[in-house]
Design a protein around this motif. Structure first.
Motif, PDB file in Angstrom:
ATOM      1  N   ALA A  50      57.925  47.794  18.055  1.00 36.70           N
ATOM      2  CA  ALA A  50      56.531  47.540  18.598  1.00 36.70           C
ATOM      3  C   ALA A  50      55.548  47.729  18.081  1.00 36.70           C
ATOM      4  N   GLY A  51      55.664  49.185  18.709  1.00 38.11           N
ATOM      5  CA  GLY A  51      54.253  49.856  17.656  1.00 38.11           C
ATOM      6  C   GLY A  51      54.113  50.002  16.702  1.00 38.11           C
ATOM      7  N   LEU A  52      54.893  50.249  16.322  1.00 46.51           N
ATOM      8  CA  LEU A  52      54.536  50.358  14.616  1.00 46.51           C
ATOM      9  C   LEU A  52      54.551  49.196  13.597  1.00 46.51           C
ATOM     10  N   PHE A  53      54.559  47.736  14.268  1.00 42.49           N
ATOM     11  CA  PHE A  53      54.595  46.895  14.166  1.00 42.49           C
ATOM     12  C   PHE A  53      52.918  46.306  14.130  1.00 42.49           C
ATOM     13  N   LEU A  54      52.693  46.999  15.649  1.00 39.72           N
ATOM     14  CA  LEU A  54      50.821  46.931  15.154  1.00 39.72           C
ATOM     15  C   LEU A  54      49.632  47.754  14.803  1.00 39.72           C
ATOM     16  N   ARG A  55      50.287  49.016  14.639  1.00 37.02           N
ATOM     17  CA  ARG A  55      49.481  49.504  12.954  1.00 37.02           C
ATOM     18  C   ARG A  55      49.625  48.628  12.090  1.00 37.02           C
ATOM     19  N   GLU A  56      50.354  48.004  11.518  1.00 43.76           N
ATOM     20  CA  GLU A  56      50.026  47.444  10.864  1.00 43.76           C
ATOM     21  C   GLU A  56      48.507  46.396  10.950  1.00 43.76           C
ATOM     22  N   PHE A  57      48.242  46.317  11.923  1.00 45.79           N
ATOM     23  CA  PHE A  57      47.344  45.351  11.981  1.00 45.79           C
ATOM     24  C   PHE A  57      46.013  46.564  12.421  1.00 45.79           C
ATOM     25  N   ILE A  58      45.660  47.525  12.643  1.00 43.02           N
ATOM     26  CA  ILE A  58      44.726  48.709  12.628  1.00 43.02           C
ATOM     27  C   ILE A  58      43.946  48.887  11.068  1.00 43.02           C
ATOM     28  N   GLY A  59      42.583  48.193  11.344  1.00 42.29           N
ATOM     29  CA  GLY A  59      41.417  48.883  10.126  1.00 42.29           C
ATOM     30  C   GLY A  59      41.891  50.192   9.888  1.00 42.29           C
ATOM     31  N   GLU A  60      41.541  50.497   8.280  1.00 41.81           N
ATOM     32  CA  GLU A  60      42.300  51.677   8.142  1.00 41.81           C
ATOM     33  C   GLU A  60      40.745  52.666   8.482  1.00 41.81           C
ATOM     34  N   GLY A  61      41.306  53.954   8.776  1.00 37.47           N
ATOM     35  CA  GLY A  61      40.225  55.153   9.155  1.00 37.47           C
ATOM     36  C   GLY A  61      39.818  55.255  10.769  1.00 37.47           C
ATOM     37  N   ILE A  62      40.310  54.061  11.892  1.00 36.34           N
ATOM     38  CA  ILE A  62      39.926  53.683  12.967  1.00 36.34           C
ATOM     39  C   ILE A  62      41.455  54.482  13.942  1.00 36.34           C
ATOM     40  N   ALA A  63      41.265  55.263  14.777  1.00 35.04           N
ATOM     41  CA  ALA A  63      42.161  55.714  16.017  1.00 35.04           C
ATOM     42  C   ALA A  63      42.862  54.845  16.845  1.00 35.04           C
ATOM     43  N   TRP A  64      43.740  55.181  16.613  1.00 37.08           N
ATOM     44  CA  TRP A  64      44.105  53.576  17.920  1.00 37.08           C
ATOM     45  C   TRP A  64      45.890  53.899  18.173  1.00 37.08           C
ATOM     46  N   ALA A  65      45.687  53.221  19.722  1.00 40.15           N
ATOM     47  CA  ALA A  65      46.540  54.086  20.491  1.00 40.15           C
ATOM     48  C   ALA A  65      47.217  52.501  21.281  1.00 40.15           C
ATOM     49  N   HIS A  66      48.686  52.552  21.510  1.00 43.93           N
ATOM     50  CA  HIS A  66      49.320  51.145  21.733  1.00 43.93           C
ATOM     51  C   HIS A  66      49.418  51.973  23.561  1.00 43.93           C
ATOM     52  N   LEU A  67      48.760  51.374  24.296  1.00 38.89           N
ATOM     53  CA  LEU A  67      49.786  51.034  25.765  1.00 38.89           C
ATOM     54  C   LEU A  67      50.905  50.961  26.089  1.00 38.89           C
ATOM     55  N   ASP A  68      52.119  51.009  26.565  1.00 38.24           N
ATOM     56  CA  ASP A  68      53.256  49.713  26.831  1.00 38.24           C
ATOM     57  C   ASP A  68      53.297  49.801  28.282  1.00 38.24           C
ATOM     58  N   ILE A  69      52.476  48.967  28.690  1.00 36.38           N
ATOM     59  CA  ILE A  69      52.965  49.451  30.643  1.00 36.38           C
ATOM     60  C   ILE A  69      53.710  48.182  31.427  1.00 36.38           C
ATOM     61  N   ALA A  70      55.243  47.845  30.707  1.00 35.94           N
ATOM     62  CA  ALA A  70      55.949  47.142  30.364  1.00 35.94           C
ATOM     63  C   ALA A  70      56.792  47.645  32.049  1.00 35.94           C
ATOM     64  N   GLY A  71      56.444  49.202  32.384  1.00 40.17           N
ATOM     65  CA  GLY A  71      57.120  49.755  33.235  1.00 40.17           C
ATOM     66  C   GLY A  71      56.658  49.353  35.160  1.00 40.17           C
ATOM     67  N   PRO A  72      54.937  49.667  34.410  1.00 42.96           N
ATOM     68  CA  PRO A  72      54.192  50.243  36.206  1.00 42.96           C
ATOM     69  C   PRO A  72      53.153  49.272  36.243  1.00 42.96           C
ATOM     70  N   ALA A  73      53.483  47.745  35.511  1.00 45.44           N
ATOM     71  CA  ALA A  73      52.569  47.291  35.429  1.00 45.44           C
ATOM     72  C   ALA A  73      52.755  46.283  36.692  1.00 45.44           C
ATOM     73  N   TYR A  74      53.401  46.162  37.207  1.00 45.39           N
ATOM     74  CA  TYR A  74      53.755  44.722  38.669  1.00 45.39           C
ATOM     75  C   TYR A  74      55.801  45.490  39.203  1.00 45.39           C
ATOM     76  N   ASN A  75      55.005  45.383  40.347  1.00 47.42           N
ATOM     77  CA  ASN A  75      55.689  46.386  40.810  1.00 47.42           C
ATOM     78  C   ASN A  75      57.063  45.657  41.561  1.00 47.42           C
ATOM     79  N   GLU A  76      58.458  45.425  41.392  1.00 49.70           N
ATOM     80  CA  GLU A  76      59.139  44.891  41.818  1.00 49.70           C
ATOM     81  C   GLU A  76      60.148  45.230  42.936  1.00 49.70           C
TER      82      GLU A  76
END
Length: 515
Positions: free
Chosen positions: A457-483
């Protein structure tokens, strides 16, 4: 929200429902933490022994209540565990203070006022205790009978076990006239209020929070805090060619939205873009989720909630950095008009995507928003999303993963998260996994190899970042909702994950300490 004050008064003379003291886990038993000296003296120096007799050990989050000593106006002393006592000449770390304050605030639901006599070595500690207490006092009861019966008009118990959240916190040992202490507490109050805003959004039922109503809330907040807010509705999205957002929202009667919130500062020299996944409900679409996986899918907009809260917090704190938030909002539903597996979407970037699984929808709405953010050429882009179950399998329910196209930027975000008390872990973007998303029909598919799905999923998102821009992806699927059950300052339900990390990134950028 819970009121907050700084106090230099003597503990014995303060009128309150309880006095909160810290107790740590020492080598030979519980140890009373600094800040509680006056309380300990009133027990003839035997508070630690009394607590040990009652079974207290000082373990993190442990709460022990006992009658206050004679002469105190507060009737109860609440001893909260800080965990292991620090080494000699060392102070308690900020996260231990946050968690202890949060545990105490939760335990004091129903109280009108509590005095917190926890260790305050400096202004930063005061901010940590304030933040923990305000976050721990959170409750979401907007949909419960909170005071009146609709039929009788008579008072009814608050549904939180019959108790309202702690109403007021006084920090003992704080310095009301000290600029650093005052600033730390004011920051904590603004940050906690915005983080709790994110929690509220995550906890809202999806029949009330859809893309249009979410956008409306953003517009209201924008007017209140001086933000410029632009909302693209379904017509504007169609005209602009936002095929990813439109494709995900095609099956719902609630059409999608792309919201842009802009905070600017006249002295800013840097520009950050935050992009949030805002799937207000995720059924999986045609690739319908199995039974047992739908019940909490109102939380799939937690990334957008975090971005929204972070931008407002940056404005309230007056940070010298320009921050743009992008909320990619859609509802993923199955219907006759829904996107099907095998369909090809024409994305805003110009690329085409073959949809192999409609439940891999978050990356599609993010892709359009990431490209829109890239067009403004910010210094860095950070996206936040409850993106993959694979990340939960890898890191559990309390840690979010960080992927980036720049190792130094990824490290900086990891360190910022650690500083504010959010658990995170750097993750790679292995190039060999990219080939799995090759499509014979389109430029790229929205699915790749099953193993390492979070990285794909991170590699997919990287395809849509403009050239030369620093980018980070935070996958918060675990901590976003405490069951599970509440702990520290973290409630059950929406947690506000990543808000504090984003705000800290903005602070570091404003100070020139982030590249």
């Amino acid at each position: 929200m819970t009121a907050l004050t700084l106090s230099t008064a003597a503990a014995a003379g303060l009128r309150a429902d309880a006095i909160v003291v810290g107790v740590a886990k020492g080598a030979e038993g519980p140890v009373v933490a600094p800040g509680a000296e006056a309380v300990d003296q009133a027990y003839d120096g035997r508070l630690a022994a009394v607590l040990e007799t009652l079974g207290a050990s000082g373990a993190e989050g442990e709460v022990t209540k006992l009658p206050a000593p004679s002469g105190f106006k507060a009737p109860v002393v609440v001893a909260v565990g800080l965990g292991a006592a620090p080494e000699k000449d060392e102070d308690y770390d900020a996260e231990s203070l946050r968690r202890a304050a949060g545990s105490a605030a939760r335990a004091l639901a129903g109280a009108k006022k509590a005095v917190f006599a926890l260790p305050l070595a400096d202004a930063a500690d005061a901010g940590a205790v304030a933040e923990g207490a305000l976050l721990g006092a959170y409750s979401f009861d907007a949909y419960k009978d909170n005071g009146k019966s609709a039929k009788t008009g008579k008072g009814a118990k608050n549904a939180r076990n019959g108790k309202a959240p702690l109403a007021e916190v006084a920090l003992l040992g704080g310095k009301p006239r000290d600029k650093a202490y005052k600033a730390a507490v004011e920051r904590a109050a603004a940050l906690a209020e915005e983080l709790n805003r994110a929690r509220d959004l995550v906890n809202m039922p999806p029949n009330d929070l859809n893309p249009a109503s979410f956008a409306s809330l953003a517009q209201t907040a924008g007017k209140e805090h001086g933000l410029k807010v632009q909302v693209l509705d379904e017509k504007a999205l169609t005209k602009g060619g936002y095929g990813g957002i439109l494709g995900v929202g095609a099956g719902s009667e609630a059409p999608p939205r792309l919201v842009k919130l802009s905070y600017t500062h006249s002295k800013a020299s840097k520009h950050l873009a935050f992009v949030g996944k805002g799937i207000t409900y995720d059924s999986g679409g045609i690739s319908l989720k199995p039974a047992g996986h739908n019940e909490t899918m109102k939380c799939d907009m937690a990334g957008a909630a975090a971005v929204f809260a972070a931008v407002v917090a940056a404005a309230r704190l007056g940070l010298e950095v320009n921050v743009t938030g992008w909320l990619a909002l859609a509802e993923n539903m199955p219907s006759g008009s829904a996107t099907r597996p095998g369909d090809v979407l024409h994305m805003y970037s110009g690329k085409t995507v073959e949809v192999l699984n409609t439940d891999a929808e978050g990356r599609l709405v993010l892709a359009d928003a990431l490209w829109a953010a890239s067009e403004e050429e910010p210094d860095a882009i950070v996206d936040v999303a409850t993106l993959t179950g694979a990340m939960m399998l890898a890191l559990g329910a309390r840690t979010f993963g960080i992927m980036a196209n720049d190792d130094a930027f990824r490290t900086a975000i990891h360190e910022a998260a650690d500083e504010v008390g959010e658990e995170s872990w750097p993750m790679p973007l292995p190039e060999h996994l990219r080939k799995g998303m090759d499509s014979p029909t389109a430029d790229i598919a929205n699915m790749g190899e099953r193993m390492g799905g979070g990285l794909v999923a991170g590699l997919f998102l990287r395809e849509f970042i403009g050239e030369g821009i620093a980018w980070a992806h935070l996958d918060i699927a675990g901590p976003a909702y405490n069951e599970q059950g509440a702990f520290g300052y973290t409630p059950k339900g929406g947690t506000g994950s990543a808000v504090r990390t984003l705000v800290r990134l903005a602070e570091l950028t404003a100070a020139g300490d982030l590249g």
